[in-house]
Design a protein around this motif. Structure first.
Motif, PDB file in Angstrom:
ATOM      1  N   THR A  75       0.870  -1.170   0.000  1.00 25.81           N
ATOM      2  CA  THR A  75       0.000   0.000   0.000  1.00 25.81           C
ATOM      3  C   THR A  75       0.911   1.226   0.000  1.00 25.81           C
ATOM      4  O   THR A  75       2.141   1.099   0.065  1.00 25.81           O
ATOM      5  CB  THR A  75      -0.894   0.033   1.250  1.00 25.81           C
TER       6      THR A  75
ATOM      7  N   ALA B 148      -4.811  -3.180  -3.630  1.00 28.70           N
ATOM      8  CA  ALA B 148      -5.964  -2.319  -3.902  1.00 28.70           C
ATOM      9  C   ALA B 148      -7.140  -3.112  -4.457  1.00 28.70           C
ATOM     10  O   ALA B 148      -8.295  -2.892  -4.069  1.00 28.70           O
ATOM     11  CB  ALA B 148      -5.570  -1.205  -4.867  1.00 28.70           C
TER      12      ALA B 148
ATOM     13  N   TYR C 136      -7.377  -3.066  -0.092  1.00 27.46           N
ATOM     14  CA  TYR C 136      -6.438  -2.422   0.817  1.00 27.46           C
ATOM     15  C   TYR C 136      -5.682  -1.298   0.106  1.00 27.46           C
ATOM     16  O   TYR C 136      -5.259  -1.459  -1.040  1.00 27.46           O
ATOM     17  CB  TYR C 136      -5.412  -3.434   1.341  1.00 27.46           C
TER      18      TYR C 136
ATOM     19  N   GLU D  25      -7.882   4.947  -1.292  1.00 30.35           N
ATOM     20  CA  GLU D  25      -9.288   4.856  -1.684  1.00 30.35           C
ATOM     21  C   GLU D  25      -9.475   4.968  -3.192  1.00 30.35           C
ATOM     22  O   GLU D  25     -10.322   4.285  -3.772  1.00 30.35           O
ATOM     23  CB  GLU D  25     -10.105   5.955  -0.984  1.00 30.35           C
ATOM     24  N   ARG D  26      -8.693   5.817  -3.840  1.00 28.94           N
ATOM     25  CA  ARG D  26      -8.881   6.005  -5.283  1.00 28.94           C
ATOM     26  C   ARG D  26      -8.525   4.741  -6.063  1.00 28.94           C
ATOM     27  O   ARG D  26      -9.064   4.507  -7.140  1.00 28.94           O
ATOM     28  CB  ARG D  26      -8.048   7.186  -5.781  1.00 28.94           C
TER      29      ARG D  26
ATOM     30  N   VAL E  59      -8.633   1.512  -4.514  1.00 23.28           N
ATOM     31  CA  VAL E  59      -9.598   0.509  -4.053  1.00 23.28           C
ATOM     32  C   VAL E  59     -10.944   0.708  -4.744  1.00 23.28           C
ATOM     33  O   VAL E  59     -11.614  -0.256  -5.143  1.00 23.28           O
ATOM     34  CB  VAL E  59      -9.773   0.586  -2.522  1.00 23.28           C
ATOM     35  N   ASN E  60     -11.348   1.971  -4.917  1.00 24.39           N
ATOM     36  CA  ASN E  60     -12.672   2.278  -5.465  1.00 24.39           C
ATOM     37  C   ASN E  60     -12.634   2.592  -6.957  1.00 24.39           C
ATOM     38  O   ASN E  60     -13.594   3.167  -7.494  1.00 24.39           O
ATOM     39  CB  ASN E  60     -13.284   3.449  -4.706  1.00 24.39           C
TER      40      ASN E  60
ATOM     41  N   GLU F  74     -17.108   1.180  -6.281  1.00 23.30           N
ATOM     42  CA  GLU F  74     -16.672   1.202  -4.892  1.00 23.30           C
ATOM     43  C   GLU F  74     -16.445  -0.204  -4.352  1.00 23.30           C
ATOM     44  O   GLU F  74     -17.229  -1.117  -4.583  1.00 23.30           O
ATOM     45  CB  GLU F  74     -17.725   1.917  -4.034  1.00 23.30           C
TER      46      GLU F  74
ATOM     47  N   ARG G 262     -13.768  -3.602  -2.971  1.00 23.39           N
ATOM     48  CA  ARG G 262     -12.796  -4.539  -3.512  1.00 23.39           C
ATOM     49  C   ARG G 262     -13.341  -5.239  -4.745  1.00 23.39           C
ATOM     50  O   ARG G 262     -14.554  -5.384  -4.930  1.00 23.39           O
ATOM     51  CB  ARG G 262     -12.389  -5.551  -2.453  1.00 23.39           C
TER      52      ARG G 262
END
Length: 303
Positions: A133, A149, A153, A156-157, A159-160, A164, A166
Motif C-alpha cells: 500500500t 488495492a 487495501y 481509496e482512489r 480501491v474504489n 466502490e 474490492r
C-alpha cells in the motif's frame, strides 16, 4: 471461442520505461496468428487506449503513489472494455504494460461477475506480491500496489477504481512463483489470507504437486478464474525482457505446464500478460514466450 485482445500500453506503474511497448512486441511475435490457428475467433480493440507517454505525464504530488491520476484514468477505461467483453461471455486477453493494469482488468471482471453472481478467483503468477500500500511501499510505484488495492487495501482512489469496494476476495487469490516480498506487504498478505506458493515451496514439494494444489484451490473456492501473468515470474536467464528481474524464477517448461493444466481445469475465462519490456529483451524472446503461454491457456497441447 471469441478472444478479444486488449492492448494496454501503460508503463506509469513501474520505474523502468519500455513496458508500454510490450503489447506491440507480443503482437509482432505472432499472437493473433497463433490464437487463430487454435480455431478461435480473434477480435482486436483497434481504437486502443489514448495514453500519454510517461515522460510527458504528471507524476502527481504523492510520492507513494506516482502517476496516480493517469493510472486511475487509464485503468478505468480498461475496466469498461473488459466488463463489456466479459458480459458477452467472450474471453478478454489483456496485454500490458506494467502490472498496474491489473487494477483495470480486475475492476472490469469484478463488475461483470457481480451481475452474474459468479465468484471470481485470480491466479497471480509473479515474482512479486504487488500487495504493498502507499504506507508500505518503498518506491511509490503503483504496479507494486495493484493487488492490495484490488483486494480492498490501500488508497481509496485505487480501491474504489471504477466502482466502490474490492474487486476480488483475497481468499480467492492464489500466487505461484513468489520470491521477492517487502516486509510490509508480506505481513498484509498474511492478514488478508491470500494463498501463496513460493519458489521454495516448488523446490520443496515439486511443481506437479503445486499445480495439483492450485487446481484444488480454484475448484473449491471459485466459479471462474482470471490469470494475471507477469513475465518476471520466469527466470531472467530465459526471459530477460522484463523490468524487475529476480534470479531463481520459474523455468519455461514449468510455466507452460502450469498454463496447460489451468486450461484443462475449464474455469479460466480471462488472462492478462504484463511486464514485457522489448528494450531489455533479446531477439523478442520474452514476447515470444508470452505468445506460447497464451496459446497453452487457449487450448494448445503438444500432442
Amino acid at each position: 471461442m471469441n478472444v478479444h485482445i486488449l492492448e494496454m500500453p501503460l508503463d506509469y506503474g513501474g520505474r523502468r520505461h519500455g513496458s508500454d511497448m510490450g503489447p506491440s512486441a507480443i503482437r509482432l511475435a505472432g499472437l493473433r496468428e497463433k490464437i487463430e490457428s487454435l480455431g478461435h475467433n480473434v477480435f482486436v480493440n483497434k481504437k486502443g487506449f489514448n495514453i500519454v507517454a510517461q515522460e510527458y505525464a504528471d507524476a502527481g504530488s504523492n510520492p507513494k503513489a506516482k502517476y496516480l491520476d493517469a493510472i486511475v484514468d487509464a485503468c478505468t477505461d480498461l475496466a469498461r472494455e473488459v466488463e463489456a467483453v466479459s458480459d458477452t461471455g467472450d474471453f478478454p486477453l489483456v496485454l500490458g504494460g506494467d502490472h498496474s493494469i491489473a487494477l483495470g482488468t480486475l475492476a472490469g471482471l469484478g463488475a461483470s461477475y457481480k451481475k452474474s453472481g459468479k465468484k471470481l478467483g485470480v491466479l497471480y503468477v509473479d515474482a512479486h506480491g504487488d500487495f504493498n500500500t502507499a504506507e508500505t511501499s518503498s518506491t511509490g510505484n503503483i504496479h507494486g500496489e495493484c493487488m492490495a488495492a484490488s483486494a480492498g487495501y490501500g488508497l481509496e482512489r485505487l480501491v474504489n477504481l471504477y466502482y466502490e469496494g474490492r474487486k476480488v476476495d483475497p481468499k480467492n487469490i492464489c500466487y505461484v512463483g513468489i520470491r521477492d516480498l517487502d516486509p510490509g506487504e508480506k505481513k498484509l498478505m498474511h492478514e488478508a489470507g491470500v494463498t501463496v506458493f513460493t519458489i521454495s515451496d516448488i523446490d520443496r514439494m515439486g511443481f506437479s504437486e503445486i499445480i495439483k494444489k492450485v487446481k484444488v484451490f480454484f475448484k473449491t473456492h471459485c466459479d471462474t478464474v482470471h490469470i494475471s501473468f507477469d513475465m518476471d515470474s520466469l527466470d531472467p536467464s530465459i526471459a530477460p525482457g522484463t523490468g524487475v528481474p529476480v534470479p531463481g524464477g520459474l523455468s519455461y517448461r514449468e510455466a507452460l505446464l502450469l498454463m496447460e493444466d489451468m486450461s484443462s481445469l475449464g474455469m479460466v475465462r480471462s488472462m492478462e500478460i504484463v511486464e514485457v519490456n522489448p528494450i531489455l529483451d533479446v531477439r523478442n524472446d520474452t514476447a515470444a514466450m508470452a505468445v506460447a503461454l497464451a496459446a497453452r491457456i487457449l487450448g494448445e497441447k503438444l500432442f
